[in-house]
Design an enzyme around this catalytic site. Structure first.
Site, PDB file in Angstrom:
ATOM      1  N   ARG A 205      14.375  -7.568  -3.830  1.00 23.91           N
ATOM      2  CA  ARG A 205      12.927  -7.814  -3.934  1.00 23.91           C
ATOM      3  C   ARG A 205      12.374  -7.304  -5.261  1.00 23.91           C
ATOM      4  O   ARG A 205      11.516  -7.934  -5.867  1.00 23.91           O
ATOM      5  CB  ARG A 205      12.201  -7.170  -2.747  1.00 23.91           C
ATOM      6  CG  ARG A 205      12.409  -7.993  -1.460  1.00 23.91           C
ATOM      7  CD  ARG A 205      12.135  -7.193  -0.224  1.00 23.91           C
ATOM      8  NE  ARG A 205      10.764  -6.787  -0.135  1.00 23.91           N
ATOM      9  CZ  ARG A 205      10.340  -5.747   0.596  1.00 23.91           C
ATOM     10  NH1 ARG A 205      11.203  -5.039   1.296  1.00 23.91           N
ATOM     11  NH2 ARG A 205       9.079  -5.451   0.620  1.00 23.91           N
TER      12      ARG A 205
ATOM     13  N   ARG B 103       8.163   2.947   5.193  1.00 27.27           N
ATOM     14  CA  ARG B 103       6.990   2.200   5.654  1.00 27.27           C
ATOM     15  C   ARG B 103       7.120   1.741   7.106  1.00 27.27           C
ATOM     16  O   ARG B 103       8.164   1.269   7.537  1.00 27.27           O
ATOM     17  CB  ARG B 103       6.807   0.973   4.757  1.00 27.27           C
ATOM     18  CG  ARG B 103       5.887  -0.086   5.327  1.00 27.27           C
ATOM     19  CD  ARG B 103       5.380  -1.037   4.287  1.00 27.27           C
ATOM     20  NE  ARG B 103       6.400  -1.838   3.639  1.00 27.27           N
ATOM     21  CZ  ARG B 103       6.149  -2.632   2.607  1.00 27.27           C
ATOM     22  NH1 ARG B 103       4.932  -2.715   2.103  1.00 27.27           N
ATOM     23  NH2 ARG B 103       7.111  -3.333   2.065  1.00 27.27           N
TER      24      ARG B 103
ATOM     25  N   ARG C  88       9.664  -3.515   9.003  1.00 29.85           N
ATOM     26  CA  ARG C  88      10.061  -4.846   8.560  1.00 29.85           C
ATOM     27  C   ARG C  88      11.560  -4.909   8.316  1.00 29.85           C
ATOM     28  O   ARG C  88      12.128  -4.003   7.735  1.00 29.85           O
ATOM     29  CB  ARG C  88       9.318  -5.200   7.270  1.00 29.85           C
ATOM     30  CG  ARG C  88       7.885  -5.619   7.535  1.00 29.85           C
ATOM     31  CD  ARG C  88       7.065  -5.657   6.281  1.00 29.85           C
ATOM     32  NE  ARG C  88       7.738  -6.299   5.141  1.00 29.85           N
ATOM     33  CZ  ARG C  88       7.159  -6.443   3.959  1.00 29.85           C
ATOM     34  NH1 ARG C  88       5.925  -6.023   3.765  1.00 29.85           N
ATOM     35  NH2 ARG C  88       7.807  -7.011   2.977  1.00 29.85           N
TER      36      ARG C  88
ATOM     37  N   LYS D  72      -0.364  -2.521  -2.383  1.00 29.53           N
ATOM     38  CA  LYS D  72      -1.291  -3.655  -2.322  1.00 29.53           C
ATOM     39  C   LYS D  72      -1.912  -3.794  -0.942  1.00 29.53           C
ATOM     40  O   LYS D  72      -3.120  -3.972  -0.806  1.00 29.53           O
ATOM     41  CB  LYS D  72      -0.563  -4.968  -2.673  1.00 29.53           C
ATOM     42  CG  LYS D  72       0.107  -4.976  -4.023  1.00 29.53           C
ATOM     43  CD  LYS D  72       0.812  -6.297  -4.291  1.00 29.53           C
ATOM     44  CE  LYS D  72       1.940  -6.630  -3.344  1.00 29.53           C
ATOM     45  NZ  LYS D  72       3.090  -5.700  -3.412  1.00 29.53           N
TER      46      LYS D  72
ATOM     47  N   ARG E 163       2.749 -15.096  -6.949  1.00 34.00           N
ATOM     48  CA  ARG E 163       3.969 -14.349  -7.228  1.00 34.00           C
ATOM     49  C   ARG E 163       4.827 -15.051  -8.270  1.00 34.00           C
ATOM     50  O   ARG E 163       5.892 -14.542  -8.613  1.00 34.00           O
ATOM     51  CB  ARG E 163       4.774 -14.229  -5.928  1.00 34.00           C
ATOM     52  CG  ARG E 163       4.804 -12.807  -5.338  1.00 34.00           C
ATOM     53  CD  ARG E 163       5.663 -12.873  -4.098  1.00 34.00           C
ATOM     54  NE  ARG E 163       6.107 -11.615  -3.604  1.00 34.00           N
ATOM     55  CZ  ARG E 163       5.449 -10.894  -2.682  1.00 34.00           C
ATOM     56  NH1 ARG E 163       4.275 -11.283  -2.230  1.00 34.00           N
ATOM     57  NH2 ARG E 163       5.975  -9.770  -2.248  1.00 34.00           N
TER      58      ARG E 163
HETATM   59  P1  ADP Z   1       5.707  -6.681  -0.290  1.00 34.73           P
HETATM   60  O1  ADP Z   1       5.025  -5.797   0.684  1.00 34.73           O
HETATM   61  O2  ADP Z   1       7.117  -6.321  -0.578  1.00 34.73           O
HETATM   62  O3  ADP Z   1       4.965  -6.919  -1.536  1.00 34.73           O
HETATM   63  P2  ADP Z   1       5.094  -9.125   1.176  1.00 34.73           P
HETATM   64  O4  ADP Z   1       4.765  -8.732   2.561  1.00 34.73           O
HETATM   65  O5  ADP Z   1       3.976  -9.467   0.265  1.00 34.73           O
HETATM   66  O6  ADP Z   1       6.003  -8.011   0.503  1.00 34.73           O
HETATM   67  O7  ADP Z   1       6.120 -10.338   1.201  1.00 34.73           O
HETATM   68  C1  ADP Z   1       7.285 -10.322   1.982  1.00 34.73           C
HETATM   69  C2  ADP Z   1       8.160 -11.524   1.631  1.00 34.73           C
HETATM   70  O8  ADP Z   1       7.432 -12.735   1.898  1.00 34.73           O
HETATM   71  C3  ADP Z   1       8.570 -11.629   0.172  1.00 34.73           C
HETATM   72  O9  ADP Z   1       9.727 -10.873  -0.136  1.00 34.73           O
HETATM   73  C4  ADP Z   1       8.810 -13.136   0.035  1.00 34.73           C
HETATM   74  O10 ADP Z   1      10.047 -13.511   0.604  1.00 34.73           O
HETATM   75  C5  ADP Z   1       7.709 -13.723   0.916  1.00 34.73           C
HETATM   76  N1  ADP Z   1       6.458 -13.992   0.153  1.00 34.73           N
HETATM   77  C6  ADP Z   1       5.243 -13.398   0.336  1.00 34.73           C
HETATM   78  N2  ADP Z   1       4.336 -13.887  -0.531  1.00 34.73           N
HETATM   79  C7  ADP Z   1       4.988 -14.818  -1.279  1.00 34.73           C
HETATM   80  C8  ADP Z   1       4.603 -15.676  -2.357  1.00 34.73           C
HETATM   81  N3  ADP Z   1       3.363 -15.668  -2.858  1.00 34.73           N
HETATM   82  N4  ADP Z   1       5.560 -16.488  -2.869  1.00 34.73           N
HETATM   83  C9  ADP Z   1       6.818 -16.525  -2.401  1.00 34.73           C
HETATM   84  N5  ADP Z   1       7.246 -15.740  -1.402  1.00 34.73           N
HETATM   85  C10 ADP Z   1       6.344 -14.893  -0.829  1.00 34.73           C
HETATM   86  P1  ADP Z   2       2.692  -3.222  -0.706  1.00 32.95           P
HETATM   87  O1  ADP Z   2       1.717  -3.984   0.144  1.00 32.95           O
HETATM   88  O2  ADP Z   2       2.352  -3.270  -2.166  1.00 32.95           O
HETATM   89  O3  ADP Z   2       4.117  -3.616  -0.451  1.00 32.95           O
HETATM   90  P2  ADP Z   2       1.984  -0.929   1.011  1.00 32.95           P
HETATM   91  O4  ADP Z   2       0.509  -0.840   0.889  1.00 32.95           O
HETATM   92  O5  ADP Z   2       2.560  -1.483   2.256  1.00 32.95           O
HETATM   93  O6  ADP Z   2       2.605  -1.683  -0.281  1.00 32.95           O
HETATM   94  O7  ADP Z   2       2.575   0.545   0.764  1.00 32.95           O
HETATM   95  C1  ADP Z   2       3.973   0.825   0.897  1.00 32.95           C
HETATM   96  C2  ADP Z   2       4.164   2.146   1.641  1.00 32.95           C
HETATM   97  O8  ADP Z   2       3.720   3.235   0.813  1.00 32.95           O
HETATM   98  C3  ADP Z   2       3.367   2.278   2.947  1.00 32.95           C
HETATM   99  O9  ADP Z   2       4.154   2.983   3.873  1.00 32.95           O
HETATM  100  C4  ADP Z   2       2.118   3.072   2.543  1.00 32.95           C
HETATM  101  O10 ADP Z   2       1.659   3.868   3.630  1.00 32.95           O
HETATM  102  C5  ADP Z   2       2.631   3.936   1.395  1.00 32.95           C
HETATM  103  N1  ADP Z   2       1.637   4.115   0.311  1.00 32.95           N
HETATM  104  C6  ADP Z   2       0.731   3.223  -0.149  1.00 32.95           C
HETATM  105  N2  ADP Z   2      -0.004   3.748  -1.151  1.00 32.95           N
HETATM  106  C7  ADP Z   2       0.457   5.011  -1.348  1.00 32.95           C
HETATM  107  C8  ADP Z   2       0.098   6.082  -2.251  1.00 32.95           C
HETATM  108  N3  ADP Z   2      -0.871   5.934  -3.168  1.00 32.95           N
HETATM  109  N4  ADP Z   2       0.793   7.237  -2.138  1.00 32.95           N
HETATM  110  C9  ADP Z   2       1.792   7.390  -1.225  1.00 32.95           C
HETATM  111  N5  ADP Z   2       2.173   6.430  -0.361  1.00 32.95           N
HETATM  112  C10 ADP Z   2       1.513   5.250  -0.408  1.00 32.95           C
END
Ligand code: ADP
Ligand code: ADP
Ligand code: ZN
Length: 223
Positions: A172, A127, A161, A13, A88
Site C-alpha cells: 500500500r 488500527r 481491516r 485522513k 489517488r
Molecule cells: P487507507 O486508510 O490505507 O488510506 P482506504 O481505506 O482509503 O485506505 O483504502 C483501502 C483500499 O481501498 C486501498 O488500498 C485501495 O485498494 C482501495 N481504494 C480506496 N480508495 C481508492 C481510490 N480512490 N482509488 C483506487 N483504490 C482505492
Molecule cells: P488513514 O485514514 O489516513 O489511513 P487513520 O485516520 O485511520 O488513517 O489513522 C490510522 C491509525 O492511526 C488509527 O488507528 C488512528 O487512531 C491513529 N492515528 C491517527 N492520527 C494519529 C495521530 N495524530 N497520532 C497518533 N495516532 C494517530
C-alpha cells in the site's frame, strides 16, 4: 466547503475527516469505506475490488470515478464534502476537476498530511474501529476510555481491516508513492496544496488544519 485530505495509508485522513465533518457540517466521503461496504454487500463492484484491496493495490479509476460522480450529488453533500482517499491517481484528480467544473463547484483546498514511513507502519498495525459506528481507535495512541467499549456509541464489537497486516502495508505504501504522490505537484501547480505535519498529536493536527482553513476564509460551522 470542498476539501481533499491527502496522505499515505495511516496518515490520519479518516481520523481528521471525521472530526472536520462534525465541525464544518459537511459530508465525509471515504472511498475505502464505500468499497468495503460494496465488498460486504457482495455487489459486482465489491467482487471485483476485494482481491485488489487485499493485495494492497488500487481499484480501477473507472470504478472510483463512477462512484464519486454519484456520491457527491447526494443530499448530504449540499454544504460540501471532505474527500478521504480520493483522488489517488492523476486520472482521478483530472476526472474530479471535470466533475466539479460541471457542477460549478470550486475545490477550496487540498491538505497533505505528512507522516514518516516508520510511524505509518506502527499506526496501521495498531488500527481498529468500532463495528457499529466506525469510530477509529489505536492499540497505543487511542484506546477507548473504557476497555472494550466504544466511546461514541457504547458498542462492544471492534474490527481490524484484513489489509492492515504488515505484509500488505508495504504494497500500500508502494502504491501511494508510485501512483498517489504524483497528485501533489498537480495540486501545488493549482495553488491549492497545503502541507500539515501529521506526526503531531491528533488534537494538534486538527488545530493546524483549522488554521489552514481559517487562513483561506473558512471558519468552522460549530465552535
Ligand atoms: P487507507 O486508510 O490505507 O488510506 P482506504 O481505506 O482509503 O485506505 O483504502 C483501502 C483500499 O481501498 C486501498 O488500498 C485501495 O485498494 C482501495 N481504494 C480506496 N480508495 C481508492 C481510490 N480512490 N482509488 C483506487 N483504490 C482505492
Ligand atoms: P488513514 O485514514 O489516513 O489511513 P487513520 O485516520 O485511520 O488513517 O489513522 C490510522 C491509525 O492511526 C488509527 O488507528 C488512528 O487512531 C491513529 N492515528 C491517527 N492520527 C494519529 C495521530 N495524530 N497520532 C497518533 N495516532 C494517530
Ligand atoms: Zn461505536
Amino acid at each position: 466547503m470542498e476539501l481533499i485530505l491527502l496522505g499515505p495509508p495511516g496518515a490520519g485522513k479518516g481520523t481528521q475527516s471525521k472530526l472536520l465533518e462534525t465541525r464544518y457540517g459537511v459530508a465525509q466521503i471515504s472511498t475505502g469505506d464505500m468499497l468495503r461496504a460494496e465488498v460486504k454487500a457482495g455487489s459486482p463492484i465489491g467482487l471485483e475490488a476485494k482481491s485488489i484491496m487485499d493485495a494492497g493495490k488500487l481499484v480501477s479509476d473507472d470504478i472510483l470515478i463512477r462512484m464519486i460522480g454519484e456520491r457527491i450529488h447526494r443530499p448530504d453533500c449540499a454544504k460540501g464534502f471532505i474527500l478521504d482517499g480520493f483522488p489517488r491517481t492523476v486520472p482521478q484528480a483530472e476526472a474530479l476537476d471535470k466533475l466539479l467544473h460541471e457542477t460549478a463547484v470550486d475545490l477550496d483546498a487540498v491538505i497533505e498530511l505528512k507522516v514518516d514511513e516508520a510511524v505509518l507502519v506502527e499506526r496501521i498495525s495498531g488500527r481498529f474501529t468500532c463495528a457499529k459506528c466506525g469510530t477509529g481507535y489505536h492499540d497505543t495512541f487511542k484506546r477507548p476510555q473504557r476497555e472494550g467499549v466504544c466511546d461514541v456509541c457504547g458498542g462492544t464489537e471492534f474490527i481490524r481491516r484484513p489489509d492492515d497486516k504488515a505484509e500488505t502495508v508495504h504494497a500500500r505504501l508502494e502504491a501511494y508513492n508510485a501512483q498517489t504522490a504524483p497528485i501533489l505537484p498537480y495540486y501545488r501547480a493549482q495553488g491549492r496544496l497545503h502541507v500539515v505535519d501529521g506526526m503531531a498529536d491528533m488534537a494538534d493536527v486538527e488545530a493546524e488544519i483549522e488554521a489552514v482553513l481559517r487562513k483561506i476564509g473558512i471558519p468552522p460551522a460549530v465552535s
